[in-house]
Design a protein around this motif. Structure first.
Motif, mmCIF file in Angstrom:
data_model
loop_
_atom_site.group_PDB
_atom_site.id
_atom_site.type_symbol
_atom_site.label_atom_id
_atom_site.label_comp_id
_atom_site.label_asym_id
_atom_site.label_seq_id
_atom_site.Cartn_x
_atom_site.Cartn_y
_atom_site.Cartn_z
ATOM 1 N N SER A 170 0.807 -1.219 0.000
ATOM 2 C CA SER A 170 0.000 0.000 0.000
ATOM 3 C C SER A 170 0.840 1.269 0.000
ATOM 4 N N LEU A 171 2.159 1.131 0.037
ATOM 5 C CA LEU A 171 3.014 2.318 0.070
ATOM 6 C C LEU A 171 3.100 2.981 -1.305
ATOM 7 N N PRO A 172 3.352 4.285 -1.347
ATOM 8 C CA PRO A 172 3.435 4.971 -2.640
ATOM 9 C C PRO A 172 4.677 4.632 -3.442
ATOM 10 N N VAL A 223 13.751 6.365 -7.519
ATOM 11 C CA VAL A 223 13.774 7.088 -6.258
ATOM 12 C C VAL A 223 12.552 6.696 -5.443
ATOM 13 N N GLY A 224 12.574 7.027 -4.164
ATOM 14 C CA GLY A 224 11.525 6.560 -3.275
ATOM 15 C C GLY A 224 10.725 7.660 -2.636
ATOM 16 N N ALA A 225 9.954 7.267 -1.630
ATOM 17 C CA ALA A 225 9.045 8.179 -0.938
ATOM 18 C C ALA A 225 9.461 8.401 0.507
ATOM 19 N N GLY A 226 10.699 8.026 0.870
ATOM 20 C CA GLY A 226 11.171 8.220 2.225
ATOM 21 C C GLY A 226 11.424 6.919 2.948
ATOM 22 N N VAL A 227 11.447 6.994 4.287
ATOM 23 C CA VAL A 227 11.724 5.843 5.143
ATOM 24 C C VAL A 227 10.481 5.537 5.972
ATOM 25 N N TYR A 228 10.198 4.238 6.146
ATOM 26 C CA TYR A 228 9.013 3.806 6.887
ATOM 27 C C TYR A 228 9.437 2.899 8.041
ATOM 28 N N ASP A 263 3.102 5.130 8.309
ATOM 29 C CA ASP A 263 4.311 4.671 8.995
ATOM 30 C C ASP A 263 5.555 5.438 8.570
ATOM 31 N N ARG A 264 5.389 6.460 7.737
ATOM 32 C CA ARG A 264 6.576 7.173 7.270
ATOM 33 C C ARG A 264 7.258 7.902 8.417
ATOM 34 N N VAL A 265 8.572 7.823 8.416
ATOM 35 C CA VAL A 265 9.391 8.503 9.416
ATOM 36 C C VAL A 265 9.637 9.925 8.929
ATOM 37 N N GLY A 266 9.296 10.895 9.780
ATOM 38 C CA GLY A 266 9.475 12.274 9.376
ATOM 39 C C GLY A 266 8.464 12.680 8.322
ATOM 40 N N GLY A 267 8.846 13.652 7.507
ATOM 41 C CA GLY A 267 7.968 14.153 6.462
ATOM 42 C C GLY A 267 8.521 13.877 5.085
ATOM 43 N N LYS A 268 8.467 14.879 4.226
ATOM 44 C CA LYS A 268 8.868 14.694 2.836
ATOM 45 C C LYS A 268 10.355 14.961 2.603
ATOM 46 N N SER A 306 11.236 6.499 17.225
ATOM 47 C CA SER A 306 9.969 7.111 16.844
ATOM 48 C C SER A 306 9.987 7.502 15.378
ATOM 49 N N LYS A 307 8.795 7.602 14.803
ATOM 50 C CA LYS A 307 8.678 8.095 13.434
ATOM 51 C C LYS A 307 8.367 9.587 13.415
#
Length: 895
Positions: free
Chosen positions: A182-184, A214-219, A233-238, A271-272
């Protein structure tokens, strides 16, 4: 390469894939199809020897000395897909989040996708041993590239596919379940378990060899043994959106570090919540402006970036690439990093901080000596590994000045003090590793030829002198490098134990080549080491056994049950299965040949027990006769096309006269790595290919046997290379690029609509980006479609992927209209008009449907993972088939 024949130039183009951005490799004479040449002798001579290789090289059009240049071609090929999107690349942070939000607002058509290829895929299937076959090399049952691995001591193993998301096994491998669909972004950069047992998934594959998005960050998944990743579940923002992330590393149990193509970042490990903190980049003047979700500027745009966050300066993507990070087990504030571009740069080298919390100014570059390397600009792609107690620090180092030679490996080194300043002792080089049981020949394709693409390094947690190193093969030492064993060799073909006949083949499993990830965990409570490569995940006991040649006798494929479908398709071909019922589904794959599956039913089930590989090496584009699915055109790479009338079924041809497939390679001077192939949608007995020239075949399936049966229809122009082809009742459209990189990028479309071949004059409103897909309205050949790719650097028109993703012409190409409407802002790759007038489009995020007469788009069906759809084809069974680049082939009833 100048003295190689056209066919030899086609042969060298196999192997590792290519590098994309949103979402490899390359090969050479001496890899997959060189194997085909010397197999002709091998089957008769039974044993590999130097004379066999000499004969094979001459057959292929070269010689051993010339073969040393093949790695240069490998790197050249590896640039091609990244030209279309770019990896490494700078894409505006927020691009994926925005596209994902757009996607969620779109309505869906009725219907549910079915996974067609969720069956075992046998790379050694004995049904396919045609003349020039690449079958039976010893890799066993395979899946796609695995770029991240993590495991615990309770038999849980987690694997990240290159573009297949995250998979979980609770049995020490096997019985895999996808847990990130389900992740982008399903592009896997790295996968690590934290001290609190949470699983961290870094998206954005950092391999610069190919097909890397490229990706959408860290989860962060708090309970990985039972849960699944969600966008929340993404850690941080964009902050880390639209990056590639080569490694994530934990230090002291309190912080996690990310090695990205935009420098070093860190975050609290427990923590995320909260934004990532920027740690360091050596070339701040090449950094884009990066903001957090609140709009606070975390990194100001550099002077050479010119403030353009949508595309940036030509070289910005290559100036801050962090390959690896290592945290000192003795001091969690002491962090080291390997930073640099694989082809060399002044900023390349080892970096260190003794207190990362003190900010970027606390980092400094180290002066180190690595064997003969004293200039840090000649330190390329590097992987670090500390022993558990920090008393040993190992480094696997690629050498930029050797990237165009038979091996770009500088060596494997150890600092016995654990200090990154050294002294560093070389404990392995290409020659030593070759002599440890390698299947690679030093004459033209030596150990480490793809050290810029293939690397992992792991120290046994229980023994600081026990190390596993991944290159093209897997090597092991139990005495800190005094002795090595090639525990997972490249293939078995070169070994005396190999035979074409399975009954006489006594070689152990070889494992798939091209290594990317490694971890130590358990199976049935016993310690095992797991290797991730271009064929999936393999395992063996931590203290396993080897034969007299140094090859493991206890290696196993964990994907043999077919439950991990991380296969990376470039194309899908579908035709009726007259013998078995249903349809035959075939497709070209990154580094896994062409898969072939019989008796596929409308619901996605099939009557075959497994897929087999009917063409080896890399698979490319392909096409199948809709009336008879075993009439196939399949591309090796670079327009090395084969034709078969029986799916290349052959139990073991011993001569060319017994072959069931034939070469149509036209020897084009400038084909793409994955060159376009198509059938005439109005007459499936006619074909069209594209390189610098456009080729047509009009003799039909049974009369076409060589390139002499093709017609050279049109010259696209010197330096131009076809990117897409389409033909209906003889009317054709062919797109091209050339140059295809940042240095003067140009694109165009040629057609014979109206009666004669000519180049179209494209208006300035038509995007200056790759035209990746073409389609013709079967009711009106003046009406055609162009699918536009994106995420290219200098020629991207706007933030995200760029402006415009589908264009249409109704006057034979004289004018084009942007009909993207409500499509999400992502690159598009494949377009088709269906018989009812509807349009379907494959993109980097999903497949879309536009009803007849409509102007807006819907997401096509439910159940398809959010991964890259490279090819969409309409089957004779009424289904649509999607070739995804990381999650196999799927089908859905046509709306």
């Amino acid at each position: 390469m100048a003295s190689l024949s056209p066919r030899a130039r086609r042969l060298v183009a196999a192997g590792a894939g290519i590098a994309l951005v949103a979402g490899g490799s390359a090969g050479f004479l001496g890899r997959h199809e060189l194997n085909e040449a010397w197999l002709k002798y091998q089957w008769r001579d039974k044993h590999y020897n130097a004379a066999v290789m000499e004969k094979a090289l001459m057959i292929a059009g070269g010689n051993p000395a010339e073969a040393q240049n093949e790695s240069k071609e490998a790197v050249t090929i590896a640039e091609q897909f990244q030209q279309a999107r770019t990896a490494p690349g700078i894409v505006a942070p927020g691009a994926y989040g925005s596209a994902y939000t757009q996607l969620q607002s779109l309505p869906k058509t009725a219907g549910t996708w079915h996974e067609v290829t969720k069956v075992p895929y046998d790379a050694d299937d004995p049904r396919y041993r045609d003349w020039n076959s690449n079958s039976s090399g010893g890799a066993g049952k395979v899946t796609g590239r695995v770029t991240g691995l993590a495991a615990d001591s309770s038999d849980h193993v987690y694997a990240a596919g290159a573009d297949g998301g995250v998979w979980r096994s609770s049995a020490g491998g096997g019985a895999w379940t996808p847990i990130a669909d389900s992740l982008p972004s399903l592009s896997g950069g790295d996968l690590q378990l934290a001290g609190d047992s949470s699983l961290w998934y870094a998206t954005g594959e950092a391999n610069t060899g190919g097909t890397s998005y490229v990706g959408a960050g860290v989860y962060r998944l708090a309970k990985p043994s039972s849960g699944s990743f969600a966008p929340t579940d993404r850690v941080g923002g964009k902050e880390l959106e639209s990056t590639t992330i080569g490694r994530i590393r934990f230090g002291g149990g309190t912080n996690v570090f990310a090695a990205t193509n935009r420098g070093i970042w860190y975050h609290a490990a427990g923590s995320k919540a909260g934004a990532w903190t920027f740690g360091f980049a050596p070339n701040m003047s090449w950094m884009p402006e990066i903001k957090d979700d609140a709009g606070t500027v975390l990194v100001p745009a550099g002077s050479d970036w010119k403030g353009n966050t949508s595309s940036g300066a030509t070289n910005a993507a290559y100036k801050n690439i962090v390959n690896d990070i290592a945290v000192d087990p003795k001091n969690p504030k002491h962090v080291i990093a390997a930073i640099g571009w694989r082809s060399g740069d002044t900023y390349n080298g080892f970096y260190e901080t003794n207190d990362f919390t003190a900010g970027p100014s606390s980092w400094h570059k180290l002066s180190v000596t690595l064997g003969s390397i004293t200039n840090s600009s000649d330190v390329g792609y590097t992987t670090f590994a500390f022993s558990k107690d920090g008393s040993r620090l190992y480094a696997e180092v690629q050498q930029p000045s050797k990237i165009n030679t038979a091996s770009s490996l500088a060596g494997i080194f150890v600092s016995k003090s654990g200090s990154p300043s050294g002294p560093w002792n070389k404990i392995a080089d290409a020659a030593q590793l070759h002599n440890s049981g390698s299947a690679l020949d030093r004459k033209g394709y030596a150990v480490g030829v793809q050290a810029w693409y293939n690397q992992f390094l792991q120290v046994d947690p229980a023994n600081r002198d026990h190390v596993w190193a991944g290159l093209e093969e897997v090597f092991e030492t139990k005495d800190a490098g005094s002795h090595w064993s090639a525990v997972s060799p490249y293939w078995n073909f070169t070994f005396p134990c190999w035979s074409l006949s399975d009954a006489s083949n006594t070689c152990p499993l070889a494992g798939h080549p091209d290594q990317h990830s490694v971890t130590v965990g358990t199976k049935a409570g016993k310690p095992f080491v797991f290797f991730g490569n271009d064929g999936g995940v393999y395992r063996r006991p931590v203290n396993g056994t080897v034969n007299a040649n140094g090859n493991a006798t206890d290696l196993e494929s964990t994907t043999a049950d077919g439950t991990m479908d991380a296969l990376q398709y470039y194309s899908v071909s579908v035709g009726k299965d007259a013998k078995n019922g249903g349809v035959v589904v075939s497709g070209g794959l990154q580094d896994n040949g062409v898969s072939n599956l019989f008796a596929v039913k409308p619901d996605g089930s099939n009557g075959d027990t497994k897929m087999g590989s009917n063409f080896g090496g890399d698979g490319g584009d392909g096409a199948a006769d809709p009336r008879q699915g075993c009439n196939q055109l399949q591309e090796y790479t670079n327009l090395a096309v084969k034709i078969t009338n029986n799916c290349a079924l052959n139990p073991g041809a011993q001569s060319e006269a017994e072959a069931t497939s034939y070469s149509l390679d036209p020897g084009d001077p400038l084909p793409r790595f994955i060159a376009p192939i198509s059938l005439d949608s109005g007459n499936p007995d006619h074909f069209i290919f594209g390189g610098e020239f456009v080729y047509t075949g009009m003799k039909g399936w049974t009369a076409t046997r060589s390139a002499a049966d093709l017609t050279k229809a049109f010259d696209l122009g010197a330096g131009h290379s076809a990117t897409a082809v389409s033909m209906h009742n003889g009317v054709s459209y062919v797109s091209w690029c050339g140059p295809c990189n940042n240095a003067g990028f140009a694109r165009g479309i040629a057609t014979n609509a109206g009666g004669t071949w000519h180049q179209l004059t494209l208006a300035s409103s038509f995007p200056n980006r790759f035209v990746q897909g073409l389609a013709i309205d079967p009711t009106n050949t003046q009406h055609a479609y162009a699918a536009i790719n994106g995420f290219s650097r200098r020629f991207t028109e706007g933030p995200g992927a760029g402006v415009g993703h589908l264009y249409e012409t109704r006057d034979g190409g004289a004018s084009w209209t942007d009909t993207s409407a409500n499509l999400p802002d992502v690159p598009a790759s494949s377009v088709k008009q269906l018989a009812n007038g509807a349009t379907v489009l494959g993109t980097d995020l999903a497949a879309f449907y536009r009803a007849p007469g409509a102007t807006s788009w819907q997401q096509l069906g439910s159940g398809l993972p959010l991964t890259v759809v490279m090819d969409l084809e309409s089957g004779p069974d009424g289904n649509l088939y999607a070739a995804t680049h990381g999650r196999g082939i799927w089908s859905i009833p046509t709306p």
